[in-house]
Write an enzyme that holds these catalytic residues in place. Sequence first.
Site, PDB file in Angstrom:
ATOM      1  N   ARG A  36       0.826  -1.213   0.000  1.00  0.00           N
ATOM      2  CA  ARG A  36       0.000   0.000   0.000  1.00  0.00           C
ATOM      3  C   ARG A  36       0.857   1.259   0.000  1.00  0.00           C
ATOM      4  NH1 ARG A  36      -5.277  -1.460   3.728  1.00  0.00           N
ATOM      5  NH2 ARG A  36      -6.346  -2.543   2.049  1.00  0.00           N
ATOM      6  N   LYS A 198     -17.783 -16.065   2.740  1.00  0.00           N
ATOM      7  CA  LYS A 198     -19.206 -15.783   2.871  1.00  0.00           C
ATOM      8  C   LYS A 198     -19.893 -15.280   1.615  1.00  0.00           C
ATOM      9  CE  LYS A 198     -19.042 -14.450   7.719  1.00  0.00           C
ATOM     10  NZ  LYS A 198     -19.013 -13.238   8.530  1.00  0.00           N
ATOM     11  N   GLY A 354      -7.613  -8.436   0.048  1.00  0.00           N
ATOM     12  CA  GLY A 354      -6.349  -8.724   0.725  1.00  0.00           C
ATOM     13  C   GLY A 354      -5.842 -10.133   0.497  1.00  0.00           C
ATOM     14  N   GLY A 377     -12.824  -4.057   0.722  1.00  0.00           N
ATOM     15  CA  GLY A 377     -14.255  -3.742   0.815  1.00  0.00           C
ATOM     16  C   GLY A 377     -14.647  -2.643  -0.158  1.00  0.00           C
TER      17      GLY A 377
HETATM   18  P1  AMP Z   1     -13.439 -13.534   2.703  1.00  0.00           P
HETATM   19  O1  AMP Z   1     -12.987 -12.582   3.759  1.00  0.00           O
HETATM   20  O2  AMP Z   1     -14.929 -13.722   2.649  1.00  0.00           O
HETATM   21  O3  AMP Z   1     -12.823 -13.265   1.358  1.00  0.00           O
HETATM   22  O4  AMP Z   1     -12.918 -14.951   3.166  1.00  0.00           O
HETATM   23  C1  AMP Z   1     -11.574 -15.274   3.283  1.00  0.00           C
HETATM   24  C2  AMP Z   1     -11.444 -16.484   4.137  1.00  0.00           C
HETATM   25  O5  AMP Z   1     -12.201 -17.534   3.594  1.00  0.00           O
HETATM   26  C3  AMP Z   1     -10.031 -17.014   4.246  1.00  0.00           C
HETATM   27  O6  AMP Z   1      -9.553 -16.767   5.538  1.00  0.00           O
HETATM   28  C4  AMP Z   1     -10.179 -18.503   3.977  1.00  0.00           C
HETATM   29  O7  AMP Z   1      -9.505 -19.304   4.917  1.00  0.00           O
HETATM   30  C5  AMP Z   1     -11.669 -18.730   4.071  1.00  0.00           C
HETATM   31  N1  AMP Z   1     -12.109 -19.876   3.268  1.00  0.00           N
HETATM   32  C6  AMP Z   1     -11.940 -20.066   1.955  1.00  0.00           C
HETATM   33  N2  AMP Z   1     -12.399 -21.259   1.598  1.00  0.00           N
HETATM   34  C7  AMP Z   1     -12.879 -21.862   2.704  1.00  0.00           C
HETATM   35  C8  AMP Z   1     -13.476 -23.112   2.974  1.00  0.00           C
HETATM   36  N3  AMP Z   1     -13.675 -24.016   2.005  1.00  0.00           N
HETATM   37  N4  AMP Z   1     -13.850 -23.381   4.249  1.00  0.00           N
HETATM   38  C9  AMP Z   1     -13.641 -22.472   5.233  1.00  0.00           C
HETATM   39  N5  AMP Z   1     -13.075 -21.263   5.033  1.00  0.00           N
HETATM   40  C10 AMP Z   1     -12.693 -20.960   3.785  1.00  0.00           C
END
Ligand code: AMP
Length: 401
Positions: A36, A198, A354, A377
């Site tokens: 950054r 999510k 990130g 975000g």
């Molecule tokens: P996000 O902040 O929604 O982009 O999510 C990122 C996080 O999703 C990372 O810390 C990953 O470890 C988690 N993640 C990705 N795939 C999986 C999965 N199959 N099961 C659980 N966590 C996951």
Amino acid sequence: MPVQTIADVDLSQKDVLVRVDFNVPLESGKIADNSRIRAALPTIEYLIRRAAKVILLSHLGRPKAQKNLKYSLRPAAQELSQLLGRPVLFLEDCLGDDVQKTIAEMGPGSVVMLENLRFYAEEEANDREFAKKLAAYGNAYVNDAFGTAHRAHASTAGVPGLLPIKVAGFLMQKELEFLGNRTANPERPFTVILGGAKVSDKIGVIDALLDKCDNMLIGGAMAYTFHLAQRKKVGNSLVEKDRVSDAQAALQKAEKRGVKIFLPADSIATDALDFEARTIGAAKTVSEDIPDGWQGVDIGPKTIEIFGDIIKKSKTIFWNGPMGIFEISACSKGTFAVAKAVAQSSGISIVGGGDSITAINKSGFSDQISFMSTGGGASLEFLEGKEMPGVAALMVKSDKH
Ligand code: AMP
């Protein structure tokens, strides 16, 4: 509407407040990733060349309106000084007579960095008096902090409203160009790759991008919520049951618009997971249905191949979110394979968020990516088409005078 940039106005000899995003990850007081700071260099160097006085404003972390030195910007100022190869004066506060006096005495072409704005509650509250005090340090404003432009804070929305010149820095301009124009009028096929934990965080962007893209590749835990919507078995995978209807709606929208959604054709599954220890139990490749007692932790080899083929044929690619629990090396293959495929594609590649950027950096392919967005975000909100207060506060091109 296109905003004016530092190249559109004359900032030579001006006292320029520059909102940067030096919200860098720190590990034991050391900067773990200086991307950054590096990303803001073109704007800062340009202003130095024009003999402007450069007054840098930023936040770091969430100090909860307390002066907590764990969140001091001092390491960022030191890092910037190293990268610029010239002194950067660090001030231990962002308000006060001393700060004002020091800034007033600075010579043209010098650089000063103020302490974390979020040591004051007034920053996030967009307090007018606080904004006035900051605005008094300069006579022009540059916003190069795309990562916070989706927030109406004093330094993003208040300060520019009080100064006659307010423009985007080069980084902000690039963000708006790549996330705006290049995805609104993409070279086709346009492939969007989404992953992460999510659906709820990304449903807005899924919906908006389904209007623009040709293919959507979905990995990470969020894929299993989509699998639930297709009545597949997900075992113990991380899912959001209350988002199944959103996933269903997205699948229907895609069908109506002729967008192809690709979900994992296979997954790596495990029967035990210890995130803290970064270990998993037994692992096996499973088909679209994940057996009871097992949880999907990465996309499988067949999916890597399918995703890779589509990525290779794409002319524009946007990627946000890991394909699995990439922090654990046994579950990181899918994310790194996608990183490599995106980097090796000959199309325009845009990476946001990130985790995806960390994966690209770790893969060693970062120089082959067309653009890495610094705003997680913020990138998603911008792609959703939401108004960004930090952008709306800047002068638009037609305002030129
Ligand atoms: P996000 O902040 O929604 O982009 O999510 C990122 C996080 O999703 C990372 O810390 C990953 O470890 C988690 N993640 C990705 N795939 C999986 C999965 N199959 N099961 C659980 N966590 C996951």
